[in-house]
Design an enzyme around this catalytic site. Structure first.
Site, PDB file in Angstrom:
ATOM      1  N   GLY A  69       4.764 -11.625  -7.745  1.00  0.00           N
ATOM      2  CA  GLY A  69       6.115 -11.402  -6.762  1.00  0.00           C
ATOM      3  C   GLY A  69       6.775 -10.126  -6.991  1.00  0.00           C
ATOM      4  O   GLY A  69       7.789  -9.976  -6.427  1.00  0.00           O
ATOM      5  N   CYS A 116      -8.745  -0.130 -14.687  1.00  0.00           N
ATOM      6  CA  CYS A 116      -9.305   0.549 -15.843  1.00  0.00           C
ATOM      7  C   CYS A 116      -8.194   1.444 -16.712  1.00  0.00           C
ATOM      8  O   CYS A 116      -7.072   1.280 -16.249  1.00  0.00           O
ATOM      9  CB  CYS A 116     -10.344   1.558 -15.243  1.00  0.00           C
ATOM     10  SG  CYS A 116     -11.466   0.806 -13.902  1.00  0.00           S
TER      11      CYS A 116
END
Length: 626
Positions: free
Chosen positions: A358, A2
């Site tokens: 990653g 958000c």
């Protein structure tokens, strides 16, 4: 995932709904699904929601049972089911199934120490009605951003700087020290930003702001390496088990999820472990030419059995995206890979709402090539300090370049004077030539070397490789890697999760001896061994490439000249000596030196200045190179 924003007024007045709406509208891309507000005397909170968990519930701002606490929260708490059960046993009652409510009740139960129990990524603020204060926190590694400032009539905070600017409370001014650091690091290290008066809450810190204008910060965690004696086999098994556990926790969501997939070990490891748990979609981008990552990524996807999507970025696509990316990042971050990330995020959003990636593996397990340097310089370690200093002066005095000169210079320079993290663009001498003297006169600007000394003091007991990792964990990771990761994905309302940056996995990585991390000139040696049998062999031993953006070649031709024109016409002449900029460009154009990164740092700052300081550029109308 958000966007959050808020105001604590000094005169205890109620912030206007129009002001809060401006602040949340500025970050609507972070939360297109819903919005909400809370206002009372002295405080206003705003929220934009991207629904991930408990899609029907979880609206914010969120309150507790008696409406004495109000929360706005950005992020994910991956251990929220365990925390929820523990809190329920203590008598807490929950109205939703979302992790946000766990944050609220954890503060209610444990106070400011609640953050020590969270496993996840987060930036949140809680208004405590009884104590009349705002409590805020940022996650352990700085995955999610939190900006704050003392405005004309109150304390302001938000997920992005553009939200704070939309409040109308802040004057837009360049922070000179931040500009000086930016030219070295290619980003502004926290707690500063490029805007005077606006700060970043550092990772693993909490903040308390009162109605009287007092702001205090406190650190709740420190990612310190503590290598211990253990067998190589045990280290391999712990890494494998801990990463699998982290990936499993990072899969919690009620929406579609996928994974970024490059040609490297890190994203392949995450994708492989995800694929063991469920069918997945993977996404990659690359550039036409010999280093097109998508070729290897396609082969990896076939080996893993993923549903794979690819986009090859043209030079025109790349440069056309830069102005909007600069606006989205709030402050200049001159990493060319940020634009590639922007494009892969746009591709992924067409298919999923959550992606795993990653980021963080290199900092935890020793993956950057520069980490091999202490081993390479070991033959010079026997020299006494005085001899090193003499040799350094002698070699420096020899004109021109010769084979081994750079090796001798670096080997006779203390680590804390040569390593400031993964980027060291403009050395101080070149900055002095480039910056106008009128800018430097009368300003006590701290050089980059002095800025990192406190970090080196904190880790002086560690070996050189661990020290370098510690520096990167505090500078490069939050300032560059995670900054662009958050901003470029949230630009497309896409939630990015990073399983390597998990406090439980870090505890394992921190215990591994440096000799296991870097061995035989191989980076991430023990991690690569842990991934044997999990990821394809043709990926396991590939050298690290990152996003190989062909910037050096691009800027030798007409694009370089057009980029230079933008710099010269952008209004940054009050900062830079344009004759020196032209000199760098000419040397690069003629192939006498590679100044592509230097020119990119200046170009990104020029676009940022036009957009945020002059108001002469917008994400749509800013100068582009076609």
């Amino acid at each position: 995932m958000c966007g959050i924003a808020g105001i604590v007024t000094y005169d205890k007045s109620e912030p206007s709904s129009e002001q809060l709406k401006r602040m949340t509208d500025a970050i609507a891309h972070r939360g297109p699904d819903d919005s909400g507000f809370f206002r009372e005397s002295g405080v206003g909170l705003g929220f934009r929601r991207l629904s991930i968990i408990d899609l029907a519930g979880g609206q914010q701002p969120m309150t507790n049972e008696d409406s004495t606490l109000w929360l706005v929260f950005n992020g994910e708490i991956y251990n929220f089911p365990e925390l929820r059960r523990a809190l329920t046993e203590k008598g807490h009652r929950f109205k939703t199934q979302c992790d946000s409510e766990v944050v609220l009740h954890s503060y209610e139960e444990f106070g400011t120490d609640c953050v020590k129990r969270f496993r996840g990524m987060f930036a949140f603020a809680i208004w405590d009605c009884g104590k009349r204060l705002l409590f805020a926190a940022r996650d352990h590694f700085g995955i999610k951003p939190f900006y704050y400032a003392s405005g004309n009539n109150g304390f302001l905070f938000a997920s992005e700087i553009k939200s704070i600017l939309a409040s109308g409370e802040m004057e837009r001014k360049v922070d000179w020290q931040s500009l000086y650091h930016y030219m070295t690091f290619q980003y502004v290290p926290d707690p500063r930003t490029m805007f005077a008066g606006i700060k970043k809450l550092p990772p693993a810190h909490t903040l308390i702001a009162t109605e009287e204008g007092r702001v205090s910060l406190s650190r709740y965690w420190n990612p310190v390496f503590a290598p211990k004696r253990q067998s190589f086999h045990d280290a391999v098994e712990q890494i494998r088990a801990s990463l699998q556990d982290s990936v499993k926790h990072h899969l919690v969501s009620d929406v579609r999820r996928g994974c970024f997939l490059s040609s490297g070990v890190d994203s392949t490891a995450i994708a492989a472990m995800m694929r063991q748990m469920e069918p997945i979609k993977t996404f990659s981008v690359g550039f036409a030419g010999p280093n097109n990552e998508t070729v290897v990524a396609k082969e990896t996807a076939r080996a893993l059995g993923t549903e794979h999507y690819v986009n090859v970025i043209t030079a025109a696509d790349y440069f056309a995206s830069v102005p909007k990316a600069v606006w989205l990042q709030d402050e200049p971050v001159a990493d060319p890979a940020a634009i590639a990330l922007y494009h892969v995020a746009r591709l992924a959003k067409e298919h999923v709402t959550v992606v795993l990636s990653g980021e963080g593996a290199d900092e935890l397990f020793g993956g950057y090539r520069i980490y091999r340097e202490p081993l390479a310089l070991k033959p010079l370690n026997w020299l006494p300090l005085a001899a090193k200093r003499f040799l350094h002066l002698l070699v420096s005095a020899i004109p021109g370049n010769f084979y081994g000169k750079n090796y001798l210079l670096r080997g006779t320079t203390p680590l804390q004077e040569r390593f400031f993290g993964n980027a060291n663009i403009f050395p101080d001498m070149l900055k002095q030539r480039l910056l106008r003297q009128t800018c430097l006169r009368g300003k006590q600007l701290v050089p980059a070397g002095r800025a990192v000394q406190e970090l080196y003091r904190q880790c002086r007991h560690l070996d050189p490789v661990s020290q370098m990792q510690y520096i990167d964990l505090h500078l490069w990771l939050p300032g560059d890697i995670l900054m662009k990761a958050d901003k470029m994905t949230m630009a497309h309302s896409l939630e990015l999760r990073v399983p390597f940056l998990d406090k439980e996995l870090f505890a394992v990585a921190a215990s591994i001896p440096a000799s296991y991390r870097i061995a035989g000139g191989t980076t991430k040696y023990v991690f690569r061994k842990a991934m044997e049998g999990i990821i394809p062999d043709f990926i396991l031993h590939r050298p690290k490439l990152g996003f190989p953006v062909p910037m050096r070649d691009w800027l030798k031709g007409e694009r370089g000249r057009q980029l230079l024109d933008v710099i010269c016409e952008s209004g940054v002449t009050e900062y830079f000596n344009l004759a020196e900029v032209w000199r760098l460009f000419a040397l690069h154009r003629d192939g006498k030196a590679d100044f592509s990164r230097h020119l990119w740092v200046l170009y990104v700052f020029a676009l940022w200045h036009m957009t945020y300081m002059e108001g002469t550029a917008t994400p749509v109308l800013a100068p582009t190179i076609s």
